[in-house]
Enzyme design. Structure first.
Site, mmCIF file in Angstrom:
data_model
loop_
_atom_site.group_PDB
_atom_site.id
_atom_site.type_symbol
_atom_site.label_atom_id
_atom_site.label_comp_id
_atom_site.label_asym_id
_atom_site.label_seq_id
_atom_site.Cartn_x
_atom_site.Cartn_y
_atom_site.Cartn_z
ATOM 1 N N TYR A 188 -4.779 10.978 8.445
ATOM 2 C CA TYR A 188 -4.978 9.584 8.852
ATOM 3 C C TYR A 188 -4.768 9.367 10.355
ATOM 4 C CZ TYR A 188 -4.293 8.767 3.794
ATOM 5 O OH TYR A 188 -4.359 8.804 2.425
ATOM 6 N N LEU A 226 -8.427 -0.803 -5.902
ATOM 7 C CA LEU A 226 -9.215 -2.000 -5.603
ATOM 8 C C LEU A 226 -10.599 -1.624 -5.086
ATOM 9 C CD1 LEU A 226 -6.479 -4.225 -3.915
ATOM 10 C CD2 LEU A 226 -7.268 -4.268 -6.283
ATOM 11 N N SER A 252 -4.268 -3.137 3.395
ATOM 12 C CA SER A 252 -5.053 -4.209 3.990
ATOM 13 C C SER A 252 -4.560 -4.418 5.407
ATOM 14 C CB SER A 252 -4.907 -5.515 3.200
ATOM 15 O OG SER A 252 -5.681 -6.526 3.819
ATOM 16 N N ARG A 254 -3.343 -10.752 2.560
ATOM 17 C CA ARG A 254 -3.638 -9.798 1.486
ATOM 18 C C ARG A 254 -2.491 -8.807 1.304
ATOM 19 N NH1 ARG A 254 -9.934 -8.340 2.149
ATOM 20 N NH2 ARG A 254 -10.778 -10.318 1.389
ATOM 21 N N ASN A 268 -0.883 -8.595 -2.352
ATOM 22 C CA ASN A 268 -0.864 -7.334 -3.097
ATOM 23 C C ASN A 268 0.549 -6.944 -3.522
ATOM 24 O OD1 ASN A 268 -3.622 -7.098 -2.780
ATOM 25 N ND2 ASN A 268 -3.496 -5.702 -1.035
#
Length: 256
Positions: free
Chosen positions: A49, A186, A226, A231, A235
């Protein structure tokens, strides 16, 4: 209160984690800070990442004790032959002496298959990783590692969603005592599905919250991500309602 599941060694793993895949450095920092302020105590990153330094800085700047935040990172298979050096680099970037969980991101080639797992076990024994596991492995691949070393992965992180789930696969993991972390729950879901929108309407929540709550009803660790603060908060806000058995069955059926 943060819901947790116990890993084989006794570590409490928060069921709700914050994912950081595809978050750029600045966004990763701001989003992780927001997540920790909201109440998340589990953050998931990876060498792949390229945001470990930002995740580490966010944890540091949050003011929380290191012990309060469960941090996961992952080893790319192409780094298998320099696994320990890669972990040491991750620890420097995260600015911590240890990670709570270190995973092999996906299966390595045959030549490094068992030796890489041994490297993770050695890192655990050295205190650099408190728990070790895998991601994107099959139960048969997990068995191969366990049979070769006598020690099995604590966790397997795999795709999991209402449309793509397998109760038999979950049973295979449970039988072995391997905790399942679900990712892309999701992303791989049609949040406009009438089953989900109908349930969401009844409880006064969003379809996304219904999907995440469905994971928790099955004791599957979730890793929503997110970059939008509302959000991030939504979540995490999953305690105000619970799904009935009928709701869970209806969502389960979306995978058939």
């Amino acid at each position: 209160m943060t819901r947790t599941v116990n890993l084989p060694g006794g570590t409490a793993l928060p069921l709700i984690g914050f994912g950081t895949w595809e978050l750029s450095p600045t966004t990763a920092y701001e989003s992780v800070r927001a997540a920790l302020e909201v109440g998340y105590r589990h953050v998931d990153t990876a060498t792949l990442y390229r945001n470990e330094a930002d995740v580490g800085r966010a944890v540091k700047d949050s003011g929380l004790d290191r012990e309060q935040v469960f941090i996961t990172t992952k080893l790319r298979p192409q780094d298998a032959r320099r696994a320990r050096r890669t972990l040491e680099s991750s620890l420097r970037l995260l600015d911590t002496d240890y990670v709570d969980l270190w995973l092999i991101h996906w299966p390595t080639g045959r030549n490094e298959f068992v030796s890489t797992w041994r490297e993770l076990l050695d890192a655990k024994d050295a205190g650099l990783a408190r728990n070790v596991g895998v991601s994107n492995y099959s139960p048969e691949q997990i068995d191969e590692l366990t049979e070769a070393t006598g020690r099995q992965p604590a966790v397997n992180q795999i795709p999991w969603s209402p449309g793509q789930h397998d109760p038999a696969l979950l049973d295979e993991h449970r039988r072995r005592g391997v905790v399942v972390e679900g990712y892309s729950g999701l992303k791989n879901t049609d949040l406009g599905d009438p089953v989900l929108t109908g349930i969401a309407e009844r409880y006064g929540v969003t379809p996304a919250q219904v999907v995440l709550r469905w994971h928790l009803e099955h004791d599957i660790v979730i890793l929503p991500r997110s970059s939008r603060r509302e959000r991030v908060a939504g979540n995490f806000d999953l305690d105000g309602f619970s799904l009935s058995k009928e709701d869970v069955s209806a969502i389960d059926a979306l995978g058939r």
